[in-house]
Write a protein that holds these residues in place. Structure first.
Motif, PDB file in Angstrom:
ATOM      1  N   ASP A 107     -14.711   1.114  15.070  1.00 32.73           N
ATOM      2  CA  ASP A 107     -13.677   0.106  14.820  1.00 32.73           C
ATOM      3  C   ASP A 107     -13.579  -0.171  13.320  1.00 32.73           C
ATOM      4  N   LEU A 108     -12.391  -0.003  12.760  1.00 32.99           N
ATOM      5  CA  LEU A 108     -12.179  -0.260  11.341  1.00 32.99           C
ATOM      6  C   LEU A 108     -12.082  -1.749  11.014  1.00 32.99           C
ATOM      7  N   GLU A 109     -11.751  -2.558  11.988  1.00 34.38           N
ATOM      8  CA  GLU A 109     -11.384  -3.950  11.715  1.00 34.38           C
ATOM      9  C   GLU A 109     -12.467  -4.779  11.020  1.00 34.38           C
ATOM     10  N   PRO A 110     -13.758  -4.595  11.327  1.00 34.81           N
ATOM     11  CA  PRO A 110     -14.755  -5.406  10.608  1.00 34.81           C
ATOM     12  C   PRO A 110     -14.689  -5.228   9.089  1.00 34.81           C
ATOM     13  N   ASP A 111     -14.414  -4.009   8.621  1.00 36.50           N
ATOM     14  CA  ASP A 111     -14.335  -3.759   7.185  1.00 36.50           C
ATOM     15  C   ASP A 111     -12.912  -3.868   6.635  1.00 36.50           C
ATOM     16  N   PHE A 112     -11.944  -3.733   7.511  1.00 37.04           N
ATOM     17  CA  PHE A 112     -10.537  -3.780   7.093  1.00 37.04           C
ATOM     18  C   PHE A 112      -9.790  -4.724   8.044  1.00 37.04           C
ATOM     19  N   PRO A 113      -9.970  -6.023   7.845  1.00 35.47           N
ATOM     20  CA  PRO A 113      -9.439  -7.001   8.820  1.00 35.47           C
ATOM     21  C   PRO A 113      -7.965  -7.330   8.681  1.00 35.47           C
ATOM     22  N   ASN A 114      -7.341  -6.916   7.585  1.00 38.84           N
ATOM     23  CA  ASN A 114      -5.954  -7.319   7.338  1.00 38.84           C
ATOM     24  C   ASN A 114      -4.971  -6.226   7.731  1.00 38.84           C
ATOM     25  N   LYS A 115      -3.869  -6.638   8.313  1.00 33.61           N
ATOM     26  CA  LYS A 115      -2.823  -5.711   8.724  1.00 33.61           C
ATOM     27  C   LYS A 115      -1.491  -6.177   8.154  1.00 33.61           C
ATOM     28  N   SER A 116      -0.702  -5.239   7.680  1.00 34.81           N
ATOM     29  CA  SER A 116       0.596  -5.570   7.106  1.00 34.81           C
ATOM     30  C   SER A 116       1.649  -5.686   8.195  1.00 34.81           C
ATOM     31  N   MET A 117       2.611  -6.551   7.969  1.00 36.77           N
ATOM     32  CA  MET A 117       3.745  -6.636   8.872  1.00 36.77           C
ATOM     33  C   MET A 117       4.655  -5.440   8.639  1.00 36.77           C
ATOM     34  N   LYS A 118       5.140  -4.848   9.705  1.00 40.57           N
ATOM     35  CA  LYS A 118       6.009  -3.684   9.596  1.00 40.57           C
ATOM     36  C   LYS A 118       7.228  -4.004   8.732  1.00 40.57           C
ATOM     37  N   GLY A 119       7.477  -3.114   7.762  1.00 40.56           N
ATOM     38  CA  GLY A 119       8.654  -3.258   6.923  1.00 40.56           C
ATOM     39  C   GLY A 119       8.549  -4.326   5.860  1.00 40.56           C
ATOM     40  N   ALA A 120       7.342  -4.918   5.689  1.00 44.85           N
ATOM     41  CA  ALA A 120       7.214  -6.019   4.740  1.00 44.85           C
ATOM     42  C   ALA A 120       6.116  -5.781   3.715  1.00 44.85           C
ATOM     43  N   MET A 121       5.698  -4.547   3.500  1.00 44.64           N
ATOM     44  CA  MET A 121       4.654  -4.269   2.533  1.00 44.64           C
ATOM     45  C   MET A 121       5.165  -4.500   1.114  1.00 44.64           C
ATOM     46  N   GLY A 122       4.390  -5.242   0.331  1.00 43.36           N
ATOM     47  CA  GLY A 122       4.726  -5.456  -1.058  1.00 43.36           C
ATOM     48  C   GLY A 122       3.938  -4.506  -1.948  1.00 43.36           C
ATOM     49  N   VAL A 123       4.137  -4.619  -3.241  1.00 40.40           N
ATOM     50  CA  VAL A 123       3.460  -3.739  -4.190  1.00 40.40           C
ATOM     51  C   VAL A 123       1.949  -3.865  -4.068  1.00 40.40           C
ATOM     52  N   LYS A 124       1.455  -5.079  -3.822  1.00 37.34           N
ATOM     53  CA  LYS A 124       0.021  -5.302  -3.717  1.00 37.34           C
ATOM     54  C   LYS A 124      -0.601  -4.462  -2.610  1.00 37.34           C
ATOM     55  N   GLU A 125       0.097  -4.273  -1.496  1.00 32.38           N
ATOM     56  CA  GLU A 125      -0.414  -3.461  -0.389  1.00 32.38           C
ATOM     57  C   GLU A 125      -0.068  -1.991  -0.559  1.00 32.38           C
ATOM     58  N   LEU A 126       1.092  -1.715  -1.118  1.00 32.59           N
ATOM     59  CA  LEU A 126       1.512  -0.327  -1.280  1.00 32.59           C
ATOM     60  C   LEU A 126       0.581   0.438  -2.220  1.00 32.59           C
ATOM     61  N   LYS A 127       0.091  -0.203  -3.255  1.00 29.02           N
ATOM     62  CA  LYS A 127      -0.750   0.507  -4.212  1.00 29.02           C
ATOM     63  C   LYS A 127      -2.062   1.007  -3.596  1.00 29.02           C
ATOM     64  N   PRO A 128      -2.832   0.190  -2.877  1.00 33.42           N
ATOM     65  CA  PRO A 128      -4.032   0.755  -2.234  1.00 33.42           C
ATOM     66  C   PRO A 128      -3.703   1.789  -1.161  1.00 33.42           C
ATOM     67  N   ALA A 129      -2.541   1.647  -0.511  1.00 37.23           N
ATOM     68  CA  ALA A 129      -2.125   2.660   0.465  1.00 37.23           C
ATOM     69  C   ALA A 129      -1.839   3.983  -0.233  1.00 37.23           C
ATOM     70  N   LEU A 130      -1.207   3.928  -1.392  1.00 40.17           N
ATOM     71  CA  LEU A 130      -0.928   5.137  -2.165  1.00 40.17           C
ATOM     72  C   LEU A 130      -2.221   5.742  -2.713  1.00 40.17           C
ATOM     73  N   GLU A 131      -3.188   4.913  -3.049  1.00 34.95           N
ATOM     74  CA  GLU A 131      -4.489   5.419  -3.479  1.00 34.95           C
ATOM     75  C   GLU A 131      -5.169   6.145  -2.321  1.00 34.95           C
ATOM     76  N   TRP A 132      -5.014   5.609  -1.111  1.00 32.09           N
ATOM     77  CA  TRP A 132      -5.539   6.303   0.074  1.00 32.09           C
ATOM     78  C   TRP A 132      -4.905   7.686   0.184  1.00 32.09           C
ATOM     79  N   LEU A 133      -3.589   7.755   0.037  1.00 30.57           N
ATOM     80  CA  LEU A 133      -2.905   9.044   0.116  1.00 30.57           C
ATOM     81  C   LEU A 133      -3.401  10.003  -0.967  1.00 30.57           C
ATOM     82  N   ALA A 134      -3.611   9.506  -2.173  1.00 25.92           N
ATOM     83  CA  ALA A 134      -4.080  10.362  -3.256  1.00 25.92           C
ATOM     84  C   ALA A 134      -5.428  10.989  -2.910  1.00 25.92           C
TER      85      ALA A 134
END
Length: 335
Positions: A107-134
């Motif tokens: 289960d990822l949730e203990p270490d990653f407890p936050n979830k973004s609302m669909k279609g509402a990701m801001g720059v603050k969330e997009l940047k770590p997501a893009l780092e994941w992709l990199a």
């Protein structure tokens, strides 16, 4: 399922397992549950895939195969990705039987407890997501290939679920004089790394330039974030396979954020991904100077034509095929 019997060989002595259903899989093909294993008090996620026994058609076959691919992902390449610093759920149990598939993940949730609302990701969330992709894309970057990389032949030969090969029913329903129908196979061949559709038909070897593994469905619904939102983790690897990594980038930015974010911050976000990708490749000894910001921008521009529709979903025949066709301009940009 007898979870104590199934998990004891993997986890050791287990006194009991409680199960709570979290939701159903797409089109009723099974369900997802959270398992609490005692006495360890450890949490796991169980994905139980049970396709309808009377299912048929291209769509049914694609769904079933997507779960076969996900099982293959967790049985091999996932371990390699995790060792490269990619935050993903690691498997505890991967099984296939006559009724379907069972995948049990940490289960990822203990270490990653936050979830973004669909279609509402801001720059603050997009940047770590893009780092994941990199990190993810660099781990499977095509040139030069790592000798330690596991085989990915059991994954999709063409990742994502919206390329032409997954939309043949929509393609067949198009008007015979539609220009998109006329060009579709030629453009699709370019996306797959071939110089032309004739080259694909002739069995020529496609180019691997800038190819990697793509997640294939990289969106807000499949992401979790750390408590301070500085790290991302991803799951749902049904459509992981070969492709141009920037497809994931464009799909994320355009489909999981707001229009103001796309209009005001896309250059910043593309530069953020490119910087981290180059850094990851350098750290792995796989520097690829040919993958410039200009190449990335070309890919993104092509994808933007496809997905930034008013509803931003692929709801009609023409949009489905346009998504598959126009994004193949990427192949021209990258050659």
């Amino acid at each position: 399922m007898d979870w104590v019997k199934a998990l004891s060989p993997k986890l050791g002595s287990i006194s009991s397992v409680s199960e709570k259903k979290l939701g159903s899989l797409w089109a009723g093909y099974g369900f997802v549950s959270r398992l609490i294993v005692k006495p360890q008090q450890q949490s796991y996620i169980a994905k139980q895939v049970r396709p309808p026994p009377n299912g048929k058609g291209v769509g049914h076959e694609r769904k079933v195969h997507s779960y076969e691919v996900e099982c293959s992902w967790y049985s091999g390449p996932a371990q390699y990705a995790a060792s490269a610093g990619v935050n993903i759920p690691l498997p505890v149990l991967v099984e296939k039987d006559g009724s379907g598939f069972t995948i049990v993940l940490k289960d990822l949730e203990p270490d990653f407890p936050n979830k973004s609302m669909k279609g509402a990701m801001g720059v603050k969330e997009l940047k770590p997501a893009l780092e994941w992709l990199a990190r993810f894309h660099s781990a499977f970057w095509s040139s030069p290939a790592s000798q330690q990389r596991p085989s990915t032949e059991s994954l999709w030969p063409q990742g994502t679920f919206w390329h032409l090969g997954t939309r043949m029913e929509e393609f067949d329903s198009m008007d015979s004089d539609d220009w998109l129908r006329d060009k579709a196979h030629e453009i699709d061949a370019r996306l797959r790394g071939f110089s032309s559709f004739a080259a694909l038909q002739a069995g020529e070897t496609p180019s691997n330039q800038h190819q990697t593994l793509v997640h294939g469905d990289f969106k807000a619904a499949n992401l979790l974030f750390s408590s301070n939102s500085t790290e991302a983790a991803a799951y749902d690897f049904q459509y992981v396979g070969r492709g141009l990594g920037a497809l994931d980038v464009a799909y994320l930015i355009i489909c999981s954020s707001s229009l103001p974010v796309v209009e005001q911050s896309e250059d910043e976000l593309l530069a953020h991904y490119h910087h981290h990708l180059m850094s990851c490749l350098d750290a792995r000894g796989q520097s690829d100077k040919s993958y410039t910001m200009e190449v990335l921008r070309c890919v993104y521009a092509c994808m933007k034509l496809c997905v930034s529709m008013r509803a931003r979903v692929f709801v009609c025949v023409r949009v489905c095929v346009m998504m598959a066709c126009v994004c193949t301009l990427i192949g021209t940009c990258c050659q």
